[in-house]
Design an enzyme around this catalytic site. Structure first.
Site, short mmCIF file in Angstrom:
data_model
loop_
_atom_site.label_atom_id
_atom_site.label_comp_id
_atom_site.label_asym_id
_atom_site.label_seq_id
_atom_site.Cartn_x
_atom_site.Cartn_y
_atom_site.Cartn_z
N THR A 197 0.84 -1.20 0.00
CA THR A 197 0.00 0.00 0.00
C THR A 197 0.87 1.25 0.00
O THR A 197 0.64 2.19 -0.76
CB THR A 197 -0.95 -0.01 1.21
OG1 THR A 197 -1.86 -1.09 1.04
CG2 THR A 197 -1.72 1.28 1.32
N GLN A 234 1.45 -9.09 -6.33
CA GLN A 234 0.98 -10.48 -6.49
C GLN A 234 1.88 -11.31 -7.39
O GLN A 234 1.89 -12.53 -7.30
CB GLN A 234 -0.44 -10.49 -7.07
CG GLN A 234 -1.53 -10.34 -6.04
CD GLN A 234 -1.49 -11.42 -4.96
OE1 GLN A 234 -1.01 -12.53 -5.16
NE2 GLN A 234 -2.00 -11.07 -3.79
N SER A 254 5.95 -6.35 -1.96
CA SER A 254 5.56 -6.42 -0.55
C SER A 254 6.14 -7.68 0.07
O SER A 254 6.20 -8.74 -0.57
CB SER A 254 4.04 -6.43 -0.46
OG SER A 254 3.64 -6.83 0.82
N HIS A 260 5.02 -9.41 2.93
CA HIS A 260 4.18 -10.44 3.54
C HIS A 260 3.48 -11.35 2.53
O HIS A 260 2.88 -12.35 2.90
CB HIS A 260 3.18 -9.82 4.53
CG HIS A 260 1.99 -9.17 3.89
ND1 HIS A 260 0.78 -9.80 3.79
CD2 HIS A 260 1.84 -7.96 3.33
CE1 HIS A 260 -0.08 -8.99 3.20
NE2 HIS A 260 0.55 -7.86 2.91
N THR A 277 13.38 6.69 10.43
CA THR A 277 14.46 5.78 10.78
C THR A 277 14.22 4.43 10.11
O THR A 277 13.12 3.88 10.17
CB THR A 277 14.52 5.61 12.31
OG1 THR A 277 14.78 6.89 12.87
CG2 THR A 277 15.61 4.64 12.72
N CYS A 281 -8.50 -7.17 0.83
CA CYS A 281 -8.55 -5.74 1.10
C CYS A 281 -9.90 -5.13 0.74
O CYS A 281 -10.22 -4.04 1.16
CB CYS A 281 -7.46 -5.00 0.35
SG CYS A 281 -5.86 -5.44 0.94
#
Lengths: 398, 379
Positions: B70, B178, B198, B200, B236, B322
């Site tokens: 995202t 994906q 991404s 995850h 950071t 989502c």
């Protein structure tokens, strides 16, 4: 049938006379060295060519590695076939079909083995005809073909290739002796080292650091740069000279305008000492005429006075933009621009002389007493061997 | 447990977690601190970037670590839009994008941007000629996903990239969340300026990800601050997250090279089994990513099937996680022109390399039984 060989064409070393053997053996060793992580990959010599036997490995990463090895003019993925006209024809067809996007081709036959029954011109036509009759919609274009099928009929076998990858050119690293590179951490010196390597030089490097004025990171940066250079050759020994005391003494004892000149002269003296101890025959610097105060003609004259070792200055006539282009190409640029202080940026005289004179430099240095500090710096040199292997300290984290 | 919802998220790989833990413990110092501990952290961060750059065959300076898909999509789209709005305010995307692309574009409409949402065919794929025709003088961005998360359809990224290249004034962004590790994508050869990934979805951790930003691509950052990540994403650095992401990336790319045919076999198996069931429609096109199979059981509420399967410790999903809370019709399937009875009854099975054929056989037999029961009840 498959592409299981990489054919390697020599660069200008092919023009060498009786000593060519030494160049070829060195190149073979350098390639073997670079590919040692690949099990069962073999590097073989035949007359006028070298071959990498892939033994089932993916060719792409291996070609990528070989592209950086000096002494190689170009390389091609090749099919090895017996010296049998029918088999060679089939291999050529396979090679053409592998190029899915090609709509035109050209066949070039080189017949080194004169026992092969068909002469090159004629075999050229034979193969061309075979390709035309066994494909659809592909035509011959001898001027600007999409694919050039090259057939080399050599004594031991025939090699069929269809694409050429440019190599790095130059001479095999190690064939031109050793040179000591003054490695600062900036953009120029790694490029100078790279160009020296291109001419067959085996590098060692010297770096002057001034802790605590310069940080551990500045030192690491230099080691990282040396590491990046190893991918174009073999391991590189880096001699780290502790320079803090000496530098402070120089700036205390030598008038401001000449401090930088003397500092450079002392760097040269220390470098020459290291050369003598290590059996190195020359010094390489990233100097570039007119770039900064220490690189004017007058400065070079005065700094050069303290050594009669040859100083290689591969960048002397280049523009900064040309140097940056090479630095980007060889992958040192991103490291070079990391913003850490080095010994030349910490101690900066207010107004360094751009036109120093030998007499004056000698005069100031005679009055000063720096020998003790020079000796101490020499005594405390730390030498680190940087190898070209993975050497990623945190490997197990990735 | 049979977990077949890997497009929603994946289970973190043990070694990835280990990297995260080790870096969190041993390299907690701030990479920007000038003391040696900070130096160690900075060095590790450099190596993480080097490693990522090597895996993706790009330059180190083109890697920006983010918090995930995202953020990557928002940074790419809003970042380009805000930075280059003086050149033009037209953006092209597709009708089947992930919410983080779609909603980012919607938000820009409020700021006066003009967005074209390209239609797709029944397979969920755009037509590159349509795309070519919609490019205008003031087009500054094309954003097209690689693999669709609901259907598994693959967009013609290379062709789009070739078109984008002919228009040097615009940027090309790809949402590769994906596709990563399932359908190969060469960043350098596809004319891509920005690419979102991404962690995850590839057995990495939530809150990790990467945005590839091609050199010389300028964008307006979403986060201003200490100029970390080449000043494109201040804050950071999440060093442990970055290192663990790079590990997950290496592992998934290795799996893609060596085990992809197993995914294909499993997908093929489910497809054939589903096609043999009366009253089931497979929505995923034949040319698709190897890990997604979307199908509809008209007349059966998908939630009911999901709950029945869950009772047997089997987990699949309806549409993309989502957007599954909003309405009961899949907008993606609707955009493909499927009839309402199919768009409101769609289910998705999404695989990963740790799934096995035995699991799928078990899943199929239970699914078959459940569908039969439900059909009986409703008759």
């Amino acid at each position: 049938m498959q592409y299981d060989h990489i054919l390697i064409r020599y660069g200008e070393m092919a023009l060498k006379g009786k000593n060519i053997k030494a160049f070829i053996l060195r190149l073979q060793e350098n390639i073997q060295n670079k590919l040692q992580d690949y099990k069962n990959v073999k590097v073989k010599r035949t007359q006028g060519r070298m071959f990498v036997l892939l033994n089932g490995h993916d060719p792409k990463p291996i070609i990528d590695k070989c592209k950086h090895i000096f002494g190689i003019q170009s390389l091609s993925l090749a099919i090895k076939e017996e010296n049998d006209p029918d088999k060679v024809k089939e291999a050529a067809l396979y090679a053409l079909k592998k190029n899915a996007a090609a709509s035109t081709f050209k066949v070039t036959v080189k017949r080194i083995n004169k026992d092969f029954p068909i002469r090159s011109q004629e075999f050229n036509h034979v193969v061309g005809r075979h390709l035309l009759t066994n494909t659809n919609g592909i035509t011959v274009d001898v001027h600007q073909p999409d694919v050039e099928i090259k057939i080399e009929i050599r004594n031991e076998a025939t090699y069929i290739t269809s694409s050429v990858v440019q190599g790095a050119g130059g001479l095999p690293v190690g064939t031109s002796g050793k040179s000591l590179l003054l490695l600062s951490g900036g953009i120029d010196s790694p490029v100078a080292g790279y160009l020296a390597m291109k001419r067959g030089v085996q590098l060692e490097a010297i770096h002057f650091h001034s802790p605590p004025f310069t940080s551990e990171r500045a030192k690491q940066k230099v080691l990282d740069l040396a590491k990046q250079l190893t991918q174009y050759g073999k391991s590189i020994q880096v001699h780290l000279v502790p320079f803090t005391k000496l530098q402070q003494e120089i700036f205390r004892q030598i008038p401001d305008g000449y401090a930088m000149t003397t500092m450079r002269r002392i760097m040269m003296r220390i470098s020459e000492k290291v050369c003598q101890e290590q059996g190195i025959l020359s010094i390489t610097t990233g100097e570039n005429l007119g770039q900064v105060a220490s690189q004017t003609m007058e400065s070079m004259n005065v700094i050069n006075e303290v050594t009669n070792y040859p100083i290689l200055r591969p960048l002397v006539a280049m523009d900064k933009t040309e140097i940056i282009d090479i630095a980007k190409k060889i992958g040192t640029y991103e490291t070079s621009i990391l913003p850490y202080e080095d010994c030349c940026t910490v101690f900066v005289p207010k107004s360094p002389k751009t036109k120093p004179k030998r007499e004056k430099a000698n005069h100031f240095e005679a009055k000063a007493d720096l020998s003790e500090w020079v000796e101490e710096a020499l005594q405390n040199i730390e030498t680190i061997k940087i190898t070209s292997g993975q050497g990623n300290t945190y490997e197990n984290l990735f | 447990m049979i977990y077949l919802d890997n497009s929603a998220t994946t289970k973190p790989e043990a070694s990835v977690l280990k990297s995260f833990e080790k870096v969190s413990t041993d390299f907690f110092a701030n990479p920007s601190s000038i003391h040696p501990l900070g130096g160690e952290s900075e060095k590790l961060l450099h190596q993480a970037k080097n490693q990522a750059a090597k895996l993706l065959e790009v330059a180190r300076s083109e890697i920006v670590f983010t918090s995930g898909g995202t953020e990557g999509n928002n940074l790419a789209i809003k970042g380009i839009a805000l930075e280059h709005q003086h050149r033009g305010k037209h953006i092209i995307t597709t009708a089947v994008e992930h919410a983080s692309v779609y909603e980012a574009c919607k938000s820009l409409e409020k700021l006066g941007f003009n967005i074209t949402y390209l239609p797709v065919n029944q397979d969920g794929v755009i037509n590159v000629n349509d795309l070519q025709a919609t490019i205008q003088d003031d087009t500054i961005l094309i954003s097209v996903m690689h693999v669709n998360s609901e259907l598994g359809s693959i967009q013609p990224i290379k062709e789009v990239g070739a078109i984008a290249k002919r228009h040097p004034k615009l940027f090309f962004h790809v949402d590769h969340v994906q596709g990563l590790g399932k359908v190969p994508l060469s960043l350098k050869d596809s004319g891509i300026d920005l690419c979102t990934m991404s962690g995850h979805k590839i057995h990495g951790l939530k809150g990790t990800g990467l945005l590839y930003i091609r050199n010389r691509t300028t964008l307006f950052p979403l986060f201003h601050g200490g100029a970390q990540e080449q000043a494109k994403r201040s804050g950071t650095e999440n060093l442990a997250g970055a290192v663990s992401f790079v590990r997950a990336l290496r592992l998934i790319l290795e799996k893609e090279r060596t085990h992809k045919h197993e995914l294909l076999q499993m997908q093929q198996y489910i497809r054939e089994e589903l096609e043999n069931l009366p009253s089931v429609f497979v929505n995923t096109p034949l040319h698709a990513a190897p890990h997604i199979i979307n199908f509809s059981v008209p007349g059966v509420k998908p939630e009911v099937l999901i709950h029945l399967l869950a009772e047997n410790d089997i987990y699949i999903s309806t549409k993309s996680a989502c957007s599954s809370k909003q309405t009961d019709e899949s907008e993606i399937l609707a955009a493909c022109g499927l009839p309402k009875e199919r768009t409101t009854s769609a289910l998705r099975v999404s695989l990963t390399y740790t799934n096995t054929m035995e699991e799928l056989q078990q899943f199929m037999s239970i699914l078959r039984r459940n569908i039969q029961q439900l059909k009986k009840v409703m008759e």
